[in-house]
Motif scaffolding. Structure first.
Motif, mmCIF file in Angstrom:
data_model
loop_
_atom_site.group_PDB
_atom_site.id
_atom_site.type_symbol
_atom_site.label_atom_id
_atom_site.label_comp_id
_atom_site.label_asym_id
_atom_site.label_seq_id
_atom_site.Cartn_x
_atom_site.Cartn_y
_atom_site.Cartn_z
ATOM 1 N N ASP A 1 0.822 -1.206 0.000
ATOM 2 C CA ASP A 1 0.000 0.000 0.000
ATOM 3 C C ASP A 1 0.862 1.266 0.000
ATOM 4 O O ASP A 1 0.555 2.234 -0.698
ATOM 5 N N ALA A 2 1.934 1.250 0.778
ATOM 6 C CA ALA A 2 2.829 2.413 0.834
ATOM 7 C C ALA A 2 3.493 2.639 -0.521
ATOM 8 O O ALA A 2 3.609 3.773 -0.987
ATOM 9 N N ALA A 3 3.934 1.574 -1.161
ATOM 10 C CA ALA A 3 4.562 1.691 -2.480
ATOM 11 C C ALA A 3 3.565 2.252 -3.490
ATOM 12 O O ALA A 3 3.901 3.135 -4.282
ATOM 13 N N ILE B 1 5.582 3.965 -6.578
ATOM 14 C CA ILE B 1 6.800 3.216 -6.888
ATOM 15 C C ILE B 1 6.530 1.735 -6.697
ATOM 16 O O ILE B 1 5.499 1.337 -6.152
ATOM 17 N N SER B 2 7.469 0.908 -7.116
ATOM 18 C CA SER B 2 7.292 -0.529 -6.947
ATOM 19 C C SER B 2 7.633 -0.935 -5.516
ATOM 20 O O SER B 2 8.449 -0.284 -4.852
ATOM 21 N N PRO B 3 7.020 -2.007 -5.023
ATOM 22 C CA PRO B 3 7.355 -2.503 -3.685
ATOM 23 C C PRO B 3 8.838 -2.864 -3.564
ATOM 24 O O PRO B 3 9.433 -2.673 -2.507
ATOM 25 N N THR C 1 5.476 -1.417 8.441
ATOM 26 C CA THR C 1 4.360 -0.490 8.376
ATOM 27 C C THR C 1 4.869 0.934 8.150
ATOM 28 O O THR C 1 5.931 1.292 8.636
ATOM 29 N N TYR C 2 4.085 1.697 7.406
ATOM 30 C CA TYR C 2 4.374 3.104 7.142
ATOM 31 C C TYR C 2 3.154 3.916 7.550
ATOM 32 O O TYR C 2 2.040 3.553 7.215
ATOM 33 N N LEU D 1 4.717 9.353 5.385
ATOM 34 C CA LEU D 1 4.926 9.326 3.941
ATOM 35 C C LEU D 1 4.768 10.725 3.352
ATOM 36 O O LEU D 1 5.585 11.157 2.531
ATOM 37 N N ASP D 2 3.734 11.442 3.796
ATOM 38 C CA ASP D 2 3.515 12.805 3.305
ATOM 39 C C ASP D 2 4.673 13.729 3.692
ATOM 40 O O ASP D 2 5.130 14.537 2.884
ATOM 41 N N ALA D 3 5.161 13.599 4.923
ATOM 42 C CA ALA D 3 6.291 14.422 5.377
ATOM 43 C C ALA D 3 7.540 14.104 4.570
ATOM 44 O O ALA D 3 8.294 15.004 4.182
ATOM 45 N N TRP D 4 7.763 12.833 4.282
ATOM 46 C CA TRP D 4 8.928 12.424 3.503
ATOM 47 C C TRP D 4 8.839 12.976 2.078
ATOM 48 O O TRP D 4 9.834 13.454 1.534
ATOM 49 N N ILE D 5 7.643 12.958 1.506
ATOM 50 C CA ILE D 5 7.440 13.519 0.163
ATOM 51 C C ILE D 5 7.758 15.011 0.175
ATOM 52 O O ILE D 5 8.449 15.506 -0.721
ATOM 53 N N ARG D 6 7.293 15.732 1.204
ATOM 54 C CA ARG D 6 7.600 17.168 1.304
ATOM 55 C C ARG D 6 9.103 17.399 1.415
ATOM 56 O O ARG D 6 9.644 18.322 0.796
#
Length: 78
Positions: A3-5, A10-12, A37-38, A43-48
């Motif tokens: 789900d996170a991928a 991106i791919s798992p 688990t993510y 995930l949003d913070a990492w994207i920022r």
């Protein structure tokens, strides 16, 4: 992890490699089987963070927006 991928687009396998290289978003193991688990907010913070580290998204890092250096000034400091 699947789900996170998918959430990141991106791919798992890529997410797995990033996790083991400690390059990707923060994760943790949860449950008796130790499922990776993510958190969505992580995930949003990492994207920022990735956006801010990219010169195309962050004008402060864009070399085109920097003031040009004069060659004479550069040679005087060497």
């Amino acid at each position: 992890m699947q789900d996170a991928a998918e959430y990141l687009g991106i791919s798992p396998k890529t997410l797995y490699v990033w996790r083991h290289r400690r390059q990707g978003p923060p994760s943790f193991r949860m449950g008796a089987r130790g499922r990776v688990t993510y958190r969505i907010d992580a995930l949003d913070a990492w994207i920022r963070e990735q956006e801010q580290a990219d010169s195309r998204s962050n004008p402060a890092l864009n070399p085109v927006s920097a003031a040009p250096q004069r060659r004479a000034a550069y040679l005087a400091t060497v």
